[in-house]
Design an enzyme around this catalytic site. Sequence first.
Site, PDB file in Angstrom:
ATOM      1  N   ASP A 484       0.750  -1.223   0.054  1.00  0.00           N
ATOM      2  CA  ASP A 484      -0.005  -0.065   0.034  1.00  0.00           C
ATOM      3  C   ASP A 484       0.909   1.183   0.069  1.00  0.00           C
ATOM      4  OD1 ASP A 484      -2.412  -1.434   0.005  1.00  0.00           O
ATOM      5  OD2 ASP A 484      -2.394  -1.616   2.157  1.00  0.00           O
ATOM      6  N   ASP A 781      -4.639  -3.072   5.043  1.00  0.00           N
ATOM      7  CA  ASP A 781      -5.068  -2.585   6.322  1.00  0.00           C
ATOM      8  C   ASP A 781      -6.484  -2.587   6.596  1.00  0.00           C
ATOM      9  OD1 ASP A 781      -5.633  -0.532   4.394  1.00  0.00           O
ATOM     10  OD2 ASP A 781      -4.246   0.871   5.242  1.00  0.00           O
ATOM     11  N   ASP A 785      -9.214  -5.810   1.992  1.00  0.00           N
ATOM     12  CA  ASP A 785      -7.912  -6.384   1.812  1.00  0.00           C
ATOM     13  C   ASP A 785      -7.880  -7.925   2.052  1.00  0.00           C
ATOM     14  OD1 ASP A 785      -6.734  -4.190   0.677  1.00  0.00           O
ATOM     15  OD2 ASP A 785      -6.062  -3.289   2.581  1.00  0.00           O
TER      16      ASP A 785
END
Length: 1066
Positions: A484, A781, A785
């Site tokens: 990310d 997070d 996901d």
Amino acid sequence: MERYLKDFVIEPKNPSEEALQKWRSAVRIVKNPSRRFRHVADLLKRREAEAKRRKIQFDIDVAKLVIIECFAICTKHHPRMLGKLRLVQMEKIRVALYVQKAALQFIDAVRAADHHLSDEVQEAGFGMDANELASVVRGHDAKKLRLHGGIDGIARKLAVSLNDGVNESSLDARQKIYGFNRYVEKPPRSFWLFVWEALHDLTLIILMVCAVISVVVGVVTEGWPKGMYDGIGIILSIFLVVLVTAVSDYRQSLQFRDLDKEKKKIFVYVTRNGYRQKISIYDIVVGDVVHLNIGDQVPADGIFLTGYGLVIDEASLSGESEPVNVDHGKPFLLSGTKVQDGSGKMLVMSVGMNTEWGKLMETLSEGGEDETPLQVKLNGVATIIGKIGLSFAVLTFLVLLCRFLADKAISGEFTKWSSQDALLILNYFAVAVTIIVVAVPEGLPLAVTLSLAFAMKKLMHDRALVRHLSACETMGSATCICTDKTGTLTTNHMVLNKLWICEDIHIVKNDSWNESLSSVHESAMAIFLQAIFHNTGAEVVRSKEGKRNILGTPTESALLEFGLLVGGDPDTEQRLTLVEVQPFNSVKKKMSVIVALPGGGFRAFCKGASEIILQMCDKYIDSTGECVSMTNTHAKNIMDVINSFAGEALRTLGLAFKDMDEKGNEIPEDGYSLIAIVGIKDPVRPGVKEAVETCRVAGITVRMVTGDNINTAKAIARECGILTDDGLAIEGPDFREKGPEELKELIPKIQVMARSLPLDKYKFVTQLRLVHKEVVAVTGDGTNDAPALHESDIGLAMGIAGTEVAKENADVIILDDNFSTIENVVKWGRSVYINIQKFVQFQLTVNIVALIVNFASACITGTAPLTAVQLLWVNMIMDTLGALALATEPPTDELMHRPPVGREESFISRTMWRNIIGQAIYQLIVLGFLEFDGKRLLKLSGSDADSVLNTFVFNSFVFCQVFNEINSRYIEKINVLDGLLSSGVFLAVLVVTVAFQIIIVEFLGAFASTVPLSLQLWLISVAIGITSMIVAIFIKLIPVEPAARKSEHKQGYKLLPSAPQETESP
């Protein structure tokens, strides 16, 4: 050897039960099952847990049907009506945690108006006991809930304010009456239990029996105390082995216990004494008002108070895949379930073992964790070597026995037997059993656990929590990291930096914001602040000291901070009544609310990804504060503003509103007026660029997958060194449109994916793993996901920004959300792999030499040069102490200067076999000459020449192992002394080994069958050991890898020759 290990192969992640059972069945020779299988999953307990889970679901279905029948009878429904009712009710039933008794509880609730309370509950000031509370939630008993006065009635009986929460002064009383929010766990193992388990080694038990018989026979034949020395020596050696083994195992258990405590640290927000607080779920008490958001774990059983769009995933409790909507009509929440969408508040009614989750976790916790591929593979190696060792042991015993019988027959004494003869045969048997002790390397799979425990503890200090042991191994083979952007590559400390409003761009600075925003029209600023304070997932709360604190995501917090900075008052701004909320999620990439206006009508606010918000708008607020139509030219100009913000690495958000006379069924998707575009600065973390470059040198491709604007993503990726000149940046919608063949060609080039959905990340990871055979680590997070984290080879959840759902699906939790920590996990993963290789190389060398020396000597001389006591000491050197020294060496930076170890690479490489065979040949030659011609070479004479020679052979053999342990520090590198002084554990093991060897030879001769040696013989023994280091240099110069292996890695790196190769330090 790999072809003999086909039954000892499992997947690194989520192995099938069939594979787990297969390798267990293939393990034939086990000296101590309780120790050998201590760190493997308990399949029986897992089956029990799964059966309990299925029973929960079955009982719910049965109970629900019974309730339907009872309801139909009580209301005298027509059978046809009952059929329709059953069809309606038999949709995916929520998990209620009572069984067939639910029907009786339902009827009892109708008949009974009150419930008997114990004196203890009444004295504490409560109106319901734990069982009654549990029956309401577990039974989903809405009727009983109403009989108790609904939520308000329950709150009164629990002496709690729904606004202010529980009073902290009542916490002790609540825990006393209703229990703690913990489930029953197995008590930790004591040190003496590890001692007891170590004593269960079958070969040691046999040796103890032999030792006892030896003592009895020896005392009878040779008298006291001389006749007891051999037997007592074996017993003392056994207890030393047991003690050292137990200490090592106990230390491991303490490390795993500490890690388990860290894994269970889950925090939630509650309201107590009128203030919002963050507490551990284990501190939750009955009566707590808990705040739930997307990704949270429901910490206890309870009932819904308020919220918007609350959707609960109950799969972890019952296996049900369909999420459940929770509202005032279906208010029951169950412990252990997850918030999939929305937000809300709940009132806790049952905790700990009063919940079905607590009972289920009691069983699940006993199932253990899956074993790792290395553990399984080394169990296979131990099994194969154990079979060889057993064969050698049997042959050695048979050869010694046959020679003894032959000598008696030749001397004409075959019919004459004495107790001395029996004692000699017993000693032969003890030597054979001791060979099995040495030859069956039970320490191999346990060395993996030792190394992993050591690495996990060190990683914990470096802010990485390893949830699954196999992740440590797999991370060493990672070829790709999909990361990310926000919080991982950047600091996640966001500040509103630029603002487009009223057709003008404003740079926001704390010291000059008033001046820069003075030109903004008052009405535009007013509606902008309304949008900030009403359409938010964060909250401004006051602490006990009266200070304002913002609770929420960094993006939401940045907007609220700006609102407070420009003089906005959340109490004033939030006077409008919220009618409907659509929380932000990573699929929609926006958040929307509807508020009721004081003068009538409604207003919708929407914020989110700037391009998406812009497409929803047909008007914007101009410089006069009026809403005007948005032409294509205006839209293009605004898009240019968005791109200019994104080009400066700013996260862009759009805010819009829409006034409505009436509220529709859904929040509108178009017809909005654009209020503002904000640019939020999130700086790149220090050290990230260097960490990305280190990964690149190590053969690991770093790819960024983010939901941000592509220009923002590209700017950050260039700053981090992720996006190169030949790399590709793509948007999620474009990625989704590509066909399989296009993707196959495109994916290796993708370095940045922007505006991606969770399914894009999942698809990307799947393609990398299955099509391109990459070993993929993925960061995540959010709740969405979870599929990508689960699908990846290594799931990396963020410890600060990550939700509980993400953490539960991850293998490693990055506690500081820092990409540099991921680099450290890779380094430790590689270190674990090569440390185990070092230990295997060392132990196999000792095994080969010990077996051949004893067997050859038995065949040629009729005696074994190494006694049972001596072999037990050698076993301790190569097993427990060897593992402690070699399996716990810290990683070096050199590990990141070479590509990853491939999935299909042979664990025991050609290089290792070269080192093993080379050292074994040297030791066998030296020991052979000493054994058969040692007296002449050393000029020994006298009555004790044989004893001195045998002691010298034993001493030389031990020092060969000591210096070969140093050789094994590096498999390929010649300078094996590099970094030796920084490895404290290794040095300590060497010192202890040498010290004990001196004690055994010089002071324990009566028990160990040794005699003191002269200084000259000590120096010669040490010189023989040191020579092995010189021999190792020449051995390592021998090329062993075939030319075919010199192929290029797809990223331009040389592939490893079946095992990691050390490089010289600069």
